[in-house]
Design a protein around this motif. Sequence first.
Motif, PDB file in Angstrom:
ATOM      1  N   GLN A 340     161.263  53.778  26.951  1.00 28.83           N
ATOM      2  CA  GLN A 340     161.001  55.023  27.684  1.00 28.83           C
ATOM      3  C   GLN A 340     161.295  54.886  29.173  1.00 28.83           C
ATOM      4  O   GLN A 340     161.539  55.888  29.848  1.00 28.83           O
ATOM      5  N   ASN A 341     161.292  53.654  29.660  1.00 35.64           N
ATOM      6  CA  ASN A 341     161.512  53.416  31.094  1.00 35.64           C
ATOM      7  C   ASN A 341     162.800  52.648  31.371  1.00 35.64           C
ATOM      8  O   ASN A 341     163.003  52.163  32.478  1.00 35.64           O
ATOM      9  N   TYR A 342     163.662  52.572  30.369  1.00 38.89           N
ATOM     10  CA  TYR A 342     164.845  51.720  30.469  1.00 38.89           C
ATOM     11  C   TYR A 342     166.098  52.535  30.817  1.00 38.89           C
ATOM     12  O   TYR A 342     166.351  53.582  30.217  1.00 38.89           O
ATOM     13  N   SER A 343     166.860  52.042  31.777  1.00 38.22           N
ATOM     14  CA  SER A 343     168.134  52.674  32.141  1.00 38.22           C
ATOM     15  C   SER A 343     169.246  51.630  32.144  1.00 38.22           C
ATOM     16  O   SER A 343     169.013  50.463  32.465  1.00 38.22           O
ATOM     17  N   ASP A 344     170.436  52.072  31.756  1.00 37.04           N
ATOM     18  CA  ASP A 344     171.639  51.247  31.815  1.00 37.04           C
ATOM     19  C   ASP A 344     172.768  52.201  32.184  1.00 37.04           C
ATOM     20  O   ASP A 344     173.452  52.749  31.316  1.00 37.04           O
ATOM     21  N   GLU A 345     172.920  52.403  33.489  1.00 37.48           N
ATOM     22  CA  GLU A 345     173.824  53.444  33.950  1.00 37.48           C
ATOM     23  C   GLU A 345     175.270  53.195  33.544  1.00 37.48           C
ATOM     24  O   GLU A 345     176.044  54.139  33.365  1.00 37.48           O
ATOM     25  N   ALA A 346     175.638  51.937  33.357  1.00 35.04           N
ATOM     26  CA  ALA A 346     177.000  51.630  32.918  1.00 35.04           C
ATOM     27  C   ALA A 346     177.282  52.237  31.549  1.00 35.04           C
ATOM     28  O   ALA A 346     178.430  52.561  31.225  1.00 35.04           O
ATOM     29  N   LEU A 347     176.224  52.418  30.743  1.00 34.57           N
ATOM     30  CA  LEU A 347     176.357  53.009  29.406  1.00 34.57           C
ATOM     31  C   LEU A 347     175.827  54.440  29.373  1.00 34.57           C
ATOM     32  O   LEU A 347     175.619  55.002  28.292  1.00 34.57           O
ATOM     33  N   GLU A 348     175.593  55.024  30.547  1.00 30.90           N
ATOM     34  CA  GLU A 348     175.124  56.406  30.707  1.00 30.90           C
ATOM     35  C   GLU A 348     173.718  56.616  30.151  1.00 30.90           C
ATOM     36  O   GLU A 348     173.320  57.734  29.843  1.00 30.90           O
ATOM     37  N   ILE A 349     172.956  55.523  30.033  1.00 26.20           N
ATOM     38  CA  ILE A 349     171.563  55.619  29.605  1.00 26.20           C
ATOM     39  C   ILE A 349     170.685  55.708  30.848  1.00 26.20           C
ATOM     40  O   ILE A 349     170.616  54.764  31.635  1.00 26.20           O
ATOM     41  N   ILE A 350     170.053  56.843  31.049  1.00 26.93           N
ATOM     42  CA  ILE A 350     169.149  57.054  32.180  1.00 26.93           C
ATOM     43  C   ILE A 350     167.824  57.547  31.621  1.00 26.93           C
ATOM     44  O   ILE A 350     167.783  58.510  30.842  1.00 26.93           O
ATOM     45  N   ARG A 352     165.109  58.883  33.054  1.00 30.10           N
ATOM     46  CA  ARG A 352     164.507  60.130  33.553  1.00 30.10           C
ATOM     47  C   ARG A 352     165.407  60.801  34.568  1.00 30.10           C
ATOM     48  O   ARG A 352     166.149  60.133  35.294  1.00 30.10           O
ATOM     49  N   THR A 353     165.293  62.115  34.616  1.00 34.61           N
ATOM     50  CA  THR A 353     165.848  62.891  35.722  1.00 34.61           C
ATOM     51  C   THR A 353     164.649  63.535  36.407  1.00 34.61           C
ATOM     52  O   THR A 353     164.059  64.480  35.877  1.00 34.61           O
ATOM     53  N   ASN A 380     168.402  59.204  23.093  1.00 30.10           N
ATOM     54  CA  ASN A 380     168.430  59.709  24.472  1.00 30.10           C
ATOM     55  C   ASN A 380     169.006  61.118  24.425  1.00 30.10           C
ATOM     56  O   ASN A 380     169.985  61.373  23.718  1.00 30.10           O
ATOM     57  N   ASN A 381     168.411  62.053  25.177  1.00 24.18           N
ATOM     58  CA  ASN A 381     168.833  63.453  25.078  1.00 24.18           C
ATOM     59  C   ASN A 381     169.570  63.976  26.307  1.00 24.18           C
ATOM     60  O   ASN A 381     169.658  65.194  26.521  1.00 24.18           O
ATOM     61  N   ARG A 382     170.143  63.074  27.103  1.00 26.50           N
ATOM     62  CA  ARG A 382     170.864  63.537  28.289  1.00 26.50           C
ATOM     63  C   ARG A 382     172.098  64.354  27.924  1.00 26.50           C
ATOM     64  O   ARG A 382     172.730  64.149  26.883  1.00 26.50           O
ATOM     65  N   THR A 383     172.440  65.282  28.820  1.00 23.85           N
ATOM     66  CA  THR A 383     173.686  66.040  28.706  1.00 23.85           C
ATOM     67  C   THR A 383     174.479  65.857  30.001  1.00 23.85           C
ATOM     68  O   THR A 383     173.934  65.445  31.033  1.00 23.85           O
ATOM     69  N   ASN A 384     175.765  66.156  29.942  1.00 25.22           N
ATOM     70  CA  ASN A 384     176.578  66.205  31.154  1.00 25.22           C
ATOM     71  C   ASN A 384     177.677  67.251  30.966  1.00 25.22           C
ATOM     72  O   ASN A 384     177.713  67.941  29.940  1.00 25.22           O
ATOM     73  N   GLU A 385     178.553  67.340  31.930  1.00 24.23           N
ATOM     74  CA  GLU A 385     179.587  68.374  31.893  1.00 24.23           C
ATOM     75  C   GLU A 385     180.530  68.180  30.715  1.00 24.23           C
ATOM     76  O   GLU A 385     180.954  69.150  30.076  1.00 24.23           O
ATOM     77  N   ASP A 386     180.847  66.938  30.404  1.00 21.55           N
ATOM     78  CA  ASP A 386     181.744  66.663  29.280  1.00 21.55           C
ATOM     79  C   ASP A 386     181.072  66.884  27.929  1.00 21.55           C
ATOM     80  O   ASP A 386     181.737  67.234  26.946  1.00 21.55           O
ATOM     81  N   HIS A 387     179.762  66.648  27.882  1.00 22.12           N
ATOM     82  CA  HIS A 387     179.020  66.765  26.621  1.00 22.12           C
ATOM     83  C   HIS A 387     177.777  67.639  26.839  1.00 22.12           C
ATOM     84  O   HIS A 387     176.650  67.138  26.910  1.00 22.12           O
ATOM     85  N   PRO A 388     177.969  68.957  26.952  1.00 20.97           N
ATOM     86  CA  PRO A 388     176.839  69.856  27.250  1.00 20.97           C
ATOM     87  C   PRO A 388     175.790  69.914  26.138  1.00 20.97           C
ATOM     88  O   PRO A 388     174.649  70.317  26.393  1.00 20.97           O
ATOM     89  N   LEU A 389     176.151  69.521  24.913  1.00 23.18           N
ATOM     90  CA  LEU A 389     175.175  69.515  23.819  1.00 23.18           C
ATOM     91  C   LEU A 389     174.459  68.180  23.694  1.00 23.18           C
ATOM     92  O   LEU A 389     173.530  68.037  22.899  1.00 23.18           O
ATOM     93  N   GLY A 390     174.915  67.193  24.473  1.00 22.28           N
ATOM     94  CA  GLY A 390     174.281  65.882  24.432  1.00 22.28           C
ATOM     95  C   GLY A 390     175.307  64.776  24.505  1.00 22.28           C
ATOM     96  O   GLY A 390     176.301  64.783  23.776  1.00 22.28           O
ATOM     97  N   ILE A 391     175.059  63.822  25.412  1.00 22.33           N
ATOM     98  CA  ILE A 391     175.946  62.664  25.519  1.00 22.33           C
ATOM     99  C   ILE A 391     175.865  61.827  24.245  1.00 22.33           C
ATOM    100  O   ILE A 391     176.884  61.350  23.735  1.00 22.33           O
ATOM    101  N   PHE A 392     174.634  61.672  23.713  1.00 22.90           N
ATOM    102  CA  PHE A 392     174.413  60.901  22.496  1.00 22.90           C
ATOM    103  C   PHE A 392     174.121  61.859  21.340  1.00 22.90           C
ATOM    104  O   PHE A 392     173.033  61.876  20.750  1.00 22.90           O
ATOM    105  N   HIS A 393     175.116  62.652  21.054  1.00 20.80           N
ATOM    106  CA  HIS A 393     175.077  63.759  20.098  1.00 20.80           C
ATOM    107  C   HIS A 393     176.486  63.830  19.512  1.00 20.80           C
ATOM    108  O   HIS A 393     177.432  63.363  20.143  1.00 20.80           O
TER     109      HIS A 393
END
Length: 507
Positions: A340-350, A352-353, A380-393
């Motif tokens: 829950q507190n782990y981030s690995d930005e190189a793999l786009e795992i963040i 919290r926002t 992980n439920n993050r989204t971005n511009e390339d993957h608006p429905l989910g990066i890990f989706h």
Amino acid sequence: MLQIEVKKVIQQWVQQLINQAIAARLIEQEDVIYARNQILSLLHLAEFKDENEDRGNDDDIPDLLEKIVEYACAHRIIEDVFHEKEIFSSKLMSVLIARPSTVNQIFYDKYQQSPMSATEYFYELSKNSQYIQMKRIHQNIEYKVDTEYGELDITINLSKPEKDPKSIELEQMAIKMDYPKCLLCIENEGYAGRIDHPARSNHRIIRLNLLGDSWYLQFSPYVYYQEHCIVLSDKHTGMVINAETFLRLLTFVEKFPHYFLGSNAELPIVGGSILSHEHYQGGHYEFAMAKADSEYTFELAGFPDVECSIVKWPMSVIRLRSKQSQSLVEAGAHILEKWQNYSDEALEIIARTGEIPHNTITPIARKNGSFFELDVVLRNNRTNEDHPLGIFHPHEDVHHIKKENIGLIEVMGLAVLPARLKEELEEVKKYILGDVHMVADYHIAWAEELKGCYQSIDPETNIDLFISREVGKKFLKGLEDAAVFKRDEEGKVGFQRFISACQNDLE
């Protein structure tokens, strides 16, 4: 004369329904007169001629219900619209099944014989009562696809009936109510239903005690696998994943060791579940993920009696095994807190926002011989511009097959695909074979790719098997997209970094 014949026919159908209910052990011989009179009342019939009794059992319960419901429509007992027919059918069946107290008594009497006897009884009751509508479920297209991870299950879901235009219009006009608050609330048991809420007169629920709290066992009305059950809280409170969740899942599988039980994630996007009511899903079925091998093992200091491994699976799965359920709870809680507190930005795992959390898990518990197992699927439920429905989706290249969230059932290896694919895939086959077709725009690029592949292999290859395998590949790609640590070298190294972080905290 015609009216007399019609009355004779409906009386025969009623008696046949009674006969089938006896054969299915829904009622006993002593219940016949009572049950028949109740059904006659629903049909606005005031008499029954014994000489009209028909002991034949040519039609099964679903077919007889359809005939009796059509009679009710023709005689304006109900309107010929979807929801009224569903409500009436459910009321008919409610006459033929015991009250919840009796169902629970029989369930726990059988539980004394074995937990499997109890759940088999309840499953057969739920099917025979038409709460689980097997006739509709048999319409689903189901098959398996062999992959490097084992056999994935594919289901094209055709079981949910389409509402007629009049029903849709009436539903839009209906006054919104909040009783029951959702489809999972205990208040659904025996609820007649209405235009915007399904009929549940024939619904029965088993009372459970889990960790001193009231929980309930029921089956999904549209089961996707053997004894597909739902375990729900008596409180209408939101989904939660914590140590108590693990203990509750493991307590359940200790009570019912032939079942698995898992939870969808509590965050939006990563699961396809109702987040407003805490509940789990399970059943008497072994998914490909449960049979998957360990890719490598590791140790967690402080948990010497817990076997830990990374599972060879398209998603990111940690498997914990122990003969002591409490050890799994504590090890699982440690991994959850770290994740829950782990981030690995190189793999786009963040993690919290701001204050918004992104990391969660999908936990699944089972009993395997003398061992308890807890699978922890990292999400992980993050989204971005390339993957608006989910990066890990599932990514855009598979949306024409699978766009929906990857929930608990999909995580374990069963694709629930939309009904539209039944017709659409037929058009893709025509395209591949060079026939006249009407392929949907979103399938064109895929169809062209498949046509080239198909022409390069044995021309005797069965087109149906070819398409089935290719659909399976798309589902597999969707699972790989949903993995937080990909199956490539970078992802594997990243997964090991997370495992090391879990280990370092305990040293």
